[in-house]
Design an enzyme around this catalytic site. Structure first.
Site, short mmCIF file in Angstrom:
data_model
loop_
_atom_site.label_atom_id
_atom_site.label_comp_id
_atom_site.label_asym_id
_atom_site.label_seq_id
_atom_site.Cartn_x
_atom_site.Cartn_y
_atom_site.Cartn_z
N GLY A 103 0.78 -1.23 0.00
CA GLY A 103 0.00 0.00 0.00
C GLY A 103 0.80 1.28 0.00
O GLY A 103 0.22 2.37 0.09
N GLU A 161 -6.50 -10.82 -7.16
CA GLU A 161 -7.44 -10.00 -6.40
C GLU A 161 -8.57 -9.48 -7.29
O GLU A 161 -8.34 -9.09 -8.44
CB GLU A 161 -6.72 -8.80 -5.77
N GLU A 190 -5.77 -6.87 -9.17
CA GLU A 190 -4.32 -7.03 -9.24
C GLU A 190 -3.96 -8.50 -9.13
O GLU A 190 -4.82 -9.36 -8.87
CB GLU A 190 -3.64 -6.24 -8.11
N ASP A 220 -0.49 -12.03 1.02
CA ASP A 220 -0.63 -11.73 2.44
C ASP A 220 -2.01 -12.14 2.98
O ASP A 220 -2.11 -12.65 4.10
CB ASP A 220 -0.32 -10.27 2.75
N THR A 221 -3.07 -11.93 2.19
CA THR A 221 -4.39 -12.35 2.67
C THR A 221 -4.47 -13.86 2.84
O THR A 221 -5.29 -14.36 3.61
CB THR A 221 -5.50 -11.89 1.70
N ARG A 253 3.74 -4.10 9.87
CA ARG A 253 3.15 -5.40 10.17
C ARG A 253 4.18 -6.29 10.86
O ARG A 253 5.21 -6.62 10.28
CB ARG A 253 2.66 -6.05 8.87
#
Length: 382
Positions: free
Chosen positions: A151, A257, A270, A277-278, A361
């Protein structure tokens, strides 16, 4: 014994290395800083600037890997084409890595060549080009660097007064040599989801159950599996994922995504040619094989008998509350594991990053329940 050179050693790379070591694979982990998460579990490590082609080549010649596995975007990708031509396997392929490291290439492939439904978009290198694109698209709109991750540099622009700040942030958030932005129409979506897609050398393309997720500031915060979606929408997403991964070529797991609109339309967003990560929610035993085990098997050409849902699960990231190490020498935040682990079916994974800034994170909390449970219930439990 195979040897893997891992380019990028974050938390996703760490779980991939653990999967590889369980198969007896030698792994050399590379990153721009020492002590990165994957380095802590690898056989050897190198601290290099992966955008420096000469440094990258030096490490490849030194370790002579059988397989190169990129885990991040900021890599001198044209050198991967050279290594692949020399007989080194690049995951999923050098073509795929080159395309997906730059949002221009992957968006043009999806929209113009494959005809997939995407948000309307323009590119801009200067502020004047950017302002004109915003005028054509209208407000609100979304701005992203062509090359970035997690991001960085992404923002929503609500009016013309916000354009200069958004453009500057996107340029500052760019990684690598590319100093260009993509500006997109805002999709009034109901939700976002990820379809983990596994391409195999000796088998059919497989799909994990879809994963719902929430992003803030362009970065993942929560995910859950399974994500409720109609059979028609899922079929549409699978068809899109199959088309784009086939066009890019190669073997491994892809995080594809999508947006789902309130009208039920599926829109391609994308794609990442690596564990997503998800997809860390698969560490909560949601599927019979985690995304990291699936990636490794596809990379090695090992069979995958099938992917099935075993639990309903959720994940939520642990963010740094400040900068560490602190001025008084505290090396990391105080993680309150006691409260988290009093909950049944809850797991915590701390990544082991050696330093942090506010909002970085640092870990993930995972929880799971019976396969027919409501993921909202599982989320409250975690």
């Amino acid at each position: 014994m195979k040897k893997i050179l891992l380019l990028g050693s974050g938390e996703l790379g760490k779980e991939f290395v653990i999967a590889a070591k369980r198969k007896g694979i030698t792994v050399v982990a590379c990153d721009r800083y020492a002590g990165a998460p994957a380095m802590q579990v690898a056989d050897d490590c190198e601290v290099i600037n992966m955008l420096d082609g000469d440094e990258l080549e030096r490490v490849v010649r030194k370790h002579q890997p059988d397989i190169i596995v990129p885990e991040i975007e900021a890599i001198r990708t044209e050198r991967l084409l050279q290594f692949e031509q020399e007989g080194i396997q690049v995951v999923p392929s050098a073509r795929a890595v080159n395309f997906t490291m730059n949002r221009r290439a992957i968006r043009d492939l999806a929209s113009r060549e494959l005809g997939l439904r995407t948000a309307r978009y323009f590119y801009a290198k200067t502020f004047d080009e950017f302002a004109e694109a915003a005028r054509q698209i209208g407000f609100p709109c979304v701005v992203k660097p062509l090359m970035s991750s997690s991001g960085h540099g992404q923002s929503y622009v609500h009016n013309a007064e916000e354009l200069r700040t958004a453009f500057d942030e996107a340029m500052e958030g760019s990684r690598g040599d590319v100093k260009e932005v993509i500006i997109e129409e805002f999709i009034d979506f109901e939700s976002e989801f990820t379809l983990l897609t596994v391409t195999q050398k000796n088998g059919p393309t497989l799909f994990c159950p879809p994963i719902g997720h929430v992003q803030r500031g362009g970065d993942y915060r929560e995910s859950w599996q399974p994500y409720a979606i109609s059979d028609a929408a899922l079929s549409q997403a699978q068809s899109m994922a199959d088309a784009v991964t086939k066009a890019l070529t190669g073997y491994g797991i892809w995080g594809v995504e999508f947006f789902l609109t309130r009208q039920g339309e599926v829109i391609f967003s994308e794609l990442s040619p690596r564990p997503h990560d998800t997809g860390m929610v698969t560490l909560a035993h949601t599927t019979n094989l985690s995304e990291f085990e699936l990636h490794l098997r596809a990379v090695l050409g090992l069979p995958i008998a099938g992917i099935k849902l075993e639990h309903a699960g959720c994940s939520a990231v642990v963010l740094s509350p400040g900068t560490f190490p602190t001025a008084d020498g505290q090396l990391s935040p105080d993680y309150n594991l006691t409260d988290a682990l009093t909950e049944e079916n809850t797991r915590v994974r701390i990544f082991g990053k050696p330093d942090a800034h506010k909002g970085r994170r640092l870990g993930v909390v995972l929880c799971y329940d019976d396969v027919d449970a409501d993921t909202d219930t599982a989320s409250q439990q975690g």
